[in-house]
Motif scaffolding. Structure first.
Motif, mmCIF file in Angstrom:
data_model
loop_
_atom_site.group_PDB
_atom_site.id
_atom_site.type_symbol
_atom_site.label_atom_id
_atom_site.label_comp_id
_atom_site.label_asym_id
_atom_site.label_seq_id
_atom_site.Cartn_x
_atom_site.Cartn_y
_atom_site.Cartn_z
ATOM 1 N N LEU A 1 59.969 58.234 50.754
ATOM 2 C CA LEU A 1 59.853 58.359 52.193
ATOM 3 C C LEU A 1 60.334 59.757 52.549
ATOM 4 N N ARG A 2 59.512 60.511 53.239
ATOM 5 C CA ARG A 2 59.928 61.863 53.620
ATOM 6 C C ARG A 2 61.051 61.790 54.647
ATOM 7 N N GLU A 3 62.053 62.600 54.445
ATOM 8 C CA GLU A 3 63.175 62.647 55.387
ATOM 9 C C GLU A 3 62.668 63.118 56.740
ATOM 10 N N ASN A 4 63.145 62.489 57.784
ATOM 11 C CA ASN A 4 62.798 62.866 59.165
ATOM 12 C C ASN A 4 61.287 62.906 59.419
ATOM 13 N N SER A 5 60.564 61.969 58.815
ATOM 14 C CA SER A 5 59.106 62.000 58.929
ATOM 15 C C SER A 5 58.558 61.166 60.081
ATOM 16 N N TRP A 6 59.343 60.253 60.622
ATOM 17 C CA TRP A 6 58.812 59.362 61.645
ATOM 18 C C TRP A 6 58.451 60.110 62.922
ATOM 19 N N ALA A 7 59.322 61.008 63.380
ATOM 20 C CA ALA A 7 59.048 61.721 64.633
ATOM 21 C C ALA A 7 57.765 62.556 64.549
ATOM 22 N N PRO A 8 57.566 63.346 63.479
ATOM 23 C CA PRO A 8 56.299 64.089 63.407
ATOM 24 C C PRO A 8 55.075 63.181 63.337
ATOM 25 N N LYS A 9 55.210 62.041 62.663
ATOM 26 C CA LYS A 9 54.086 61.111 62.576
ATOM 27 C C LYS A 9 53.757 60.550 63.959
ATOM 28 N N VAL A 10 54.783 60.111 64.678
ATOM 29 C CA VAL A 10 54.566 59.585 66.033
ATOM 30 C C VAL A 10 54.014 60.679 66.934
ATOM 31 N N ARG A 11 54.561 61.889 66.817
ATOM 32 C CA ARG A 11 54.067 63.017 67.615
ATOM 33 C C ARG A 11 52.585 63.250 67.317
ATOM 34 N N GLY A 12 52.208 63.170 66.057
ATOM 35 C CA GLY A 12 50.805 63.361 65.682
ATOM 36 C C GLY A 12 49.901 62.305 66.292
ATOM 37 N N ILE A 13 50.372 61.070 66.277
ATOM 38 C CA ILE A 13 49.580 59.974 66.864
ATOM 39 C C ILE A 13 49.434 60.181 68.368
ATOM 40 N N PHE A 14 50.552 60.458 69.039
ATOM 41 C CA PHE A 14 50.513 60.597 70.492
ATOM 42 C C PHE A 14 49.843 61.890 70.942
ATOM 43 N N SER A 15 49.757 62.877 70.074
ATOM 44 C CA SER A 15 49.089 64.119 70.465
ATOM 45 C C SER A 15 47.600 63.894 70.695
ATOM 46 N N GLU A 16 47.060 62.809 70.163
ATOM 47 C CA GLU A 16 45.646 62.496 70.345
ATOM 48 C C GLU A 16 45.379 61.773 71.669
ATOM 49 N N PHE A 17 46.408 61.229 72.298
ATOM 50 C CA PHE A 17 46.217 60.460 73.527
ATOM 51 C C PHE A 17 45.599 61.280 74.667
ATOM 52 N N PRO A 18 46.014 62.531 74.895
ATOM 53 C CA PRO A 18 45.373 63.281 75.987
ATOM 54 C C PRO A 18 43.858 63.432 75.793
ATOM 55 N N ASP A 19 43.427 63.644 74.548
ATOM 56 C CA ASP A 19 41.993 63.747 74.293
ATOM 57 C C ASP A 19 41.289 62.436 74.615
ATOM 58 N N PHE A 20 41.887 61.328 74.199
ATOM 59 C CA PHE A 20 41.271 60.029 74.471
ATOM 60 C C PHE A 20 41.325 59.724 75.970
ATOM 61 N N HIS A 21 42.382 60.183 76.627
ATOM 62 C CA HIS A 21 42.455 60.014 78.081
ATOM 63 C C HIS A 21 41.290 60.745 78.755
ATOM 64 N N ARG A 22 41.002 61.950 78.311
ATOM 65 C CA ARG A 22 39.885 62.707 78.896
ATOM 66 C C ARG A 22 38.565 61.966 78.679
ATOM 67 N N VAL A 23 38.380 61.365 77.513
ATOM 68 C CA VAL A 23 37.164 60.588 77.244
ATOM 69 C C VAL A 23 37.085 59.397 78.204
ATOM 70 N N ALA A 24 38.216 58.669 78.334
ATOM 71 C CA ALA A 24 38.235 57.505 79.226
ATOM 72 C C ALA A 24 37.989 57.920 80.677
ATOM 73 N N ARG A 25 38.617 59.015 81.092
ATOM 74 C CA ARG A 25 38.459 59.504 82.477
ATOM 75 C C ARG A 25 37.000 59.892 82.747
ATOM 76 N N ALA A 26 36.388 60.602 81.807
ATOM 77 C CA ALA A 26 34.987 61.003 81.979
ATOM 78 C C ALA A 26 34.076 59.782 82.017
ATOM 79 N N GLY A 27 34.354 58.798 81.177
ATOM 80 C CA GLY A 27 33.553 57.574 81.182
ATOM 81 C C GLY A 27 33.685 56.828 82.488
ATOM 82 N N LEU A 28 34.915 56.742 82.984
ATOM 83 C CA LEU A 28 35.173 56.066 84.253
ATOM 84 C C LEU A 28 34.471 56.797 85.395
ATOM 85 N N ASP A 29 34.593 58.119 85.436
ATOM 86 C CA ASP A 29 33.927 58.908 86.479
ATOM 87 C C ASP A 29 32.412 58.735 86.414
#
Length: 171
Positions: free
Chosen positions: A97-125
């Protein structure tokens, strides 16, 4: 394993923890129990680096299953993988298990949310512009609001964590 070396057995506390991690991942991600057990064991094992053979022995899982699980847990093109493997699947490689790896992994996952939000917003509009009924848009609207919230709030949460970590208050 040498003839005079007793097989490694999990203590009751270790087994309880490993099973709780396996059940958590099964219930929340649909992850097979054996994969969750490997994750749980790697969180608490001693030494921190374990060979595939050691993992198979302690968890009572066939080596072939360990190889498949480790291959899934250590993707080659994942710069923020939580686990790292040393050696190839054809030998008794090690995993840790990489030391201190959870925060970067979570950050990586959540960094994709704004892009998906833009997709959802455009679809809704787009659907609203076409006159779609509000009842039809409810699921997408709820998801868009959630993604907007998480996209706005997560950077501040991660920043607070990093500040606590720098001050020696976080793990």
């Amino acid at each position: 394993m040498a003839a005079d070396t007793a097989p490694v057995k999990l203590t009751e506390g270790e087994k309880s923890f490993v099973e709780k991690v396996a059940q958590y991942y099964y219930e929340n991600d649909g992850m097979p129990h054996d994969r969750g057990r490997v994750v749980g064991w790697m969180m608490i094992c001693d030494p921190a680096a374990q060979t595939a053979g050691q993992i198979a022995e302690v968890l009572g899982v066939p080596r072939a299953a360990i190889d498949r699980i480790v291959d899934q847990l250590t993707p080659e093109n994942d710069p923020v993988s939580v686990f790292e493997r040393t050696g190839s699947l054809t030998e008794d490689y090690t995993i840790r298990l990489r030391e201190n790896s959870w925060a970067p992994k979570v950050r990586g996952i959540f960094s994709e949310f704004p892009d998906f939000h833009r997709v959802a917003r455009a679809g809704l509009d787009g659907l609203r512009a076409e006159g779609a009924a509000e009842e039809r848009l409810l699921r997408l609207s709820n998801m868009e609001r959630f993604l907007a919230f998480v996209s706005a709030e997560m950077p501040a949460i991660l920043e607070r964590y990093e500040k606590q970590k720098s001050a020696g208050q976080a793990g």
